[in-house]
Design a protein around this motif. Sequence first.
Motif, mmCIF file in Angstrom:
data_model
loop_
_atom_site.group_PDB
_atom_site.id
_atom_site.type_symbol
_atom_site.label_atom_id
_atom_site.label_comp_id
_atom_site.label_asym_id
_atom_site.label_seq_id
_atom_site.Cartn_x
_atom_site.Cartn_y
_atom_site.Cartn_z
ATOM 1 N N ALA A 65 0.834 -1.197 0.000
ATOM 2 C CA ALA A 65 0.000 0.000 0.000
ATOM 3 C C ALA A 65 0.874 1.255 0.000
ATOM 4 N N CYS A 89 -11.427 6.519 -6.976
ATOM 5 C CA CYS A 89 -11.670 5.120 -7.338
ATOM 6 C C CYS A 89 -11.654 4.273 -6.070
ATOM 7 N N CYS A 91 -9.746 1.794 -5.200
ATOM 8 C CA CYS A 91 -8.449 1.393 -4.644
ATOM 9 C C CYS A 91 -7.815 2.508 -3.820
ATOM 10 N N THR A 92 -8.402 3.702 -3.851
ATOM 11 C CA THR A 92 -7.872 4.843 -3.105
ATOM 12 C C THR A 92 -8.789 5.147 -1.930
ATOM 13 N N VAL A 132 -3.375 4.179 -1.079
ATOM 14 C CA VAL A 132 -3.665 3.551 -2.368
ATOM 15 C C VAL A 132 -3.295 2.082 -2.262
ATOM 16 N N ASN A 133 -4.283 1.206 -2.475
ATOM 17 C CA ASN A 133 -4.046 -0.238 -2.474
ATOM 18 C C ASN A 133 -3.621 -0.668 -3.876
ATOM 19 N N THR A 134 -2.447 -1.289 -3.986
ATOM 20 C CA THR A 134 -1.826 -1.509 -5.291
ATOM 21 C C THR A 134 -1.916 -2.938 -5.787
ATOM 22 N N ALA A 136 -4.067 -4.666 -7.423
ATOM 23 C CA ALA A 136 -4.564 -4.872 -8.786
ATOM 24 C C ALA A 136 -4.006 -3.839 -9.764
ATOM 25 N N LEU A 137 -3.013 -3.050 -9.352
ATOM 26 C CA LEU A 137 -2.486 -1.982 -10.202
ATOM 27 C C LEU A 137 -1.160 -2.402 -10.827
ATOM 28 N N LYS A 143 -3.687 8.653 -9.104
ATOM 29 C CA LYS A 143 -4.891 8.508 -8.303
ATOM 30 C C LYS A 143 -5.332 9.869 -7.787
#
Length: 315
Positions: A65, A89, A91-92, A132-134, A136-137, A143
């Motif tokens: 993260a 989004c 993921c943020t 920010v959770n990464t 799936a990025l 972001k």
Amino acid sequence: MNSFVRFAWVLAGSAALQAGLSAQTPGGAAATPPAPAAVSSIGIGPRIQFNTEDYNAGTNLAGDAIQYTFLVTNTGDEMLLLTNVKAGCGCTLVTGITPAPTTSGSGLVPGTSSTWTHEIAPGQVGVIPVQVNTGALRGQIDKLVTVTCNDRTRPIVNIHITGTIWVPIEILPAMAAFNLYPDATNLNSQVVKIFNRMDTPLILSEPKSSTNAFSVVLKTNVPGQEFELDISAALPSNLPPSLATTVIQGEISVKSSATNKNPLTVPVFESISPEITVFPSFIQLPLGTLTQPATSHVTIRNNLANITLTDPVVN
């Protein structure tokens, strides 16, 4: 020359006399000097200022993260109100913060959890913590977080977290899915590629499938850097007749020389259509006595090359 000097002094004295007379009222009292121009009581209002509006997080490992706290200063002369802080989004996240614990007469008191600072007095600093959770990025990210406030000059401010999300070993696509019909005679194949993003070469062992419904072959495209998994799916030999879809799930695993990715895994599943699809699968009759005939329609779809239906009956 002396006459000119005396004439200058006479003029100066006359000017002084006129100034003295004008400073007095007709009664002889001194006049009140005029008041200075009034200063407006309206100040500049609240003003929002960030330590940065675009934080570059650099290069980050996928799954780790990204956390950053934006500092918000009120440079105005009225209370700054942050009425909304919204991430762009899923993921943020605008995360909670826990201030340091305080000491009271009864001992240590834990800090209270909150989100962003909602009110900031003039000259004071507030915070907006963002995560920010990464997982799936991949690659370059930007972001967005939108801040709404009562600053009349900037009621909406967009702040950003940018950076690069890096994976040491990338598998594309991340899974293999197959859709089969019950009369399929050939194998269905898909290619899954493995890319090594590390500086050190990657060594892979022979892959294995968790179920015999799938077979897999490992190929090397670029030694130590790029590989392929050629995954095939076939119909089970003992597949029982069914009017419903049959789903078989499994996993392809490959042991690797990377300590943080060992083994590499690829989920696989196959969906096998039934020989005949009947819809709806049952007929619901209305409750009570039928006052008139009720008609229902049933659709029968053939999923095979050829089929014949005969002699429908009712029990």
